[in-house]
Motif scaffolding. Structure first.
Motif, PDB file in Angstrom:
ATOM      1  N   ARG A 124       0.812  -1.217   0.000  1.00 59.19           N
ATOM      2  CA  ARG A 124       0.000   0.000   0.000  1.00 59.19           C
ATOM      3  C   ARG A 124       0.838   1.257   0.000  1.00 59.19           C
ATOM      4  O   ARG A 124       0.670   2.135  -0.843  1.00 59.19           O
ATOM      5  CB  ARG A 124      -0.943   0.021   1.207  1.00 59.19           C
ATOM      6  CG  ARG A 124      -2.394  -0.068   0.813  1.00 59.19           C
ATOM      7  CD  ARG A 124      -3.327   0.324   1.936  1.00 59.19           C
ATOM      8  NE  ARG A 124      -3.541   1.768   2.020  1.00 59.19           N
ATOM      9  CZ  ARG A 124      -4.495   2.339   2.760  1.00 59.19           C
ATOM     10  NH1 ARG A 124      -5.297   1.591   3.483  1.00 59.19           N
ATOM     11  NH2 ARG A 124      -4.639   3.638   2.778  1.00 59.19           N
ATOM     12  N   ILE A 145      -3.651   2.552  -3.007  1.00 55.23           N
ATOM     13  CA  ILE A 145      -5.102   2.469  -3.181  1.00 55.23           C
ATOM     14  C   ILE A 145      -5.617   3.637  -4.035  1.00 55.23           C
ATOM     15  O   ILE A 145      -6.614   3.488  -4.739  1.00 55.23           O
ATOM     16  CB  ILE A 145      -5.875   2.384  -1.848  1.00 55.23           C
ATOM     17  CG1 ILE A 145      -5.750   3.669  -1.035  1.00 55.23           C
ATOM     18  CG2 ILE A 145      -5.428   1.188  -1.037  1.00 55.23           C
ATOM     19  CD1 ILE A 145      -6.702   3.694   0.164  1.00 55.23           C
ATOM     20  N   GLY A 149      -9.354  -0.033   1.594  1.00 52.84           N
ATOM     21  CA  GLY A 149      -8.707  -0.806   0.549  1.00 52.84           C
ATOM     22  C   GLY A 149      -9.702  -1.405  -0.427  1.00 52.84           C
ATOM     23  O   GLY A 149      -9.524  -1.328  -1.653  1.00 52.84           O
ATOM     24  N   TYR A 178      -6.983  -8.227   0.725  1.00 54.83           N
ATOM     25  CA  TYR A 178      -6.208  -7.365   1.605  1.00 54.83           C
ATOM     26  C   TYR A 178      -5.477  -8.270   2.590  1.00 54.83           C
ATOM     27  O   TYR A 178      -6.104  -9.093   3.257  1.00 54.83           O
ATOM     28  CB  TYR A 178      -7.177  -6.441   2.337  1.00 54.83           C
ATOM     29  CG  TYR A 178      -6.599  -5.197   2.954  1.00 54.83           C
ATOM     30  CD1 TYR A 178      -6.665  -3.980   2.278  1.00 54.83           C
ATOM     31  CD2 TYR A 178      -6.022  -5.214   4.217  1.00 54.83           C
ATOM     32  CE1 TYR A 178      -6.168  -2.806   2.854  1.00 54.83           C
ATOM     33  CE2 TYR A 178      -5.528  -4.067   4.802  1.00 54.83           C
ATOM     34  CZ  TYR A 178      -5.596  -2.859   4.114  1.00 54.83           C
ATOM     35  OH  TYR A 178      -5.110  -1.705   4.687  1.00 54.83           O
TER      36      TYR A 178
END
Length: 228
Positions: free
Chosen positions: A61, A69, A99, A107
């Motif tokens: 991320r 994202i 997410g 995730y």
């Protein structure tokens, strides 16, 4: 979608700025038979996604040039449908929900098991491949992608994983000239030397197993073509 165990032509992009983790993820996915391309930031990932097709993308991320994202959300708004697995140390419910809301399909919170990560990637790739034909045919040649069986004139052939991968790619492009470099790109991983003769070796073995009349023709100066 082809299965794991060194048998797949499935392509995965891994975007992770931690060198050690990226190496571990790449090693595990390659060991499962996936062709892996690597990137350490969003700019490199974007270049790869613009120039190549992937079956799944694994995004850390928090990358040096931004939160993945937001990048994924922007691509989703443009109609991008490639499955995405997000890796992150941010484990709050709000972060996980964000997410998914921004276009992630799965995730995984750090630290994680690379074996679990691989299982999740394979699941995403299977979902993405459900719309592909399970059986490919060309003349008297038939490939059952689900059972990983190839028959010519009804006779079952014993192919290695790479022979299956090359033949599968040619079957999706019948009568088209396919360059050696294109076959390396889609049937091997990014560490393969594009100047090596690995494609020629596999095609030579394939021709022997497919028998006469010859199906795989050499296109001088270009590569190979699956012809009638």
């Amino acid at each position: 979608m082809t299965r794991a165990g060194g048998e797949a032509t499935v392509r995965v992009l891994v975007v992770e700025d931690d060198d050690n983790l990226r190496f571990a993820v790449r090693t595990e996915l390659a060991g499962a038979g996936l062709a892996v391309t690597q990137a350490a930031d969003l700019a490199t990932a974007d270049a790869a996604l613009t120039g190549e097709d992937f079956d799944c993308v694994v995004f850390d991320r928090m990358l040096p040039d931004g939160d993945a994202i937001h990048y994924v959300h922007g691509r989703r708004q443009q109609g991008w449908a490639v499955p995405v697995l997000l890796l992150t140390a941010r484990d709050s419910l709000a972060d996980i929900v964000a997410g998914f809301e921004h276009g992630g399909d799965d995730y995984l919170v750090k630290p994680f098991s690379v074996a679990e990560m691989t299982a999740r990637v394979l699941t995403l790739c299977r979902r993405a491949g459900t719309g592909r034909p399970s059986v490919l045919r060309h003349g008297d040649l038939e490939m059952d992608c689900a059972r990983r069986q190839v028959r010519r004139a009804g006779v079952l052939l014993g192919l290695t994983a790479k022979e299956f991968a090359v033949l599968e790619y040619l079957l999706t492009r019948p009568e088209q000239a396919v360059a050696r470099g294109e076959l390396i790109e889609h049937c091997w991983d990014s560490s393969t030397d594009p100047m090596s003769n690995v494609v020629d070796v596999v095609v030579r073995r394939l021709r022997g197993k497919l028998r006469e009349p010859e199906l795989i023709h050499t296109v001088r100066g270009r590569g190979y073509r699956l012809a009638s």
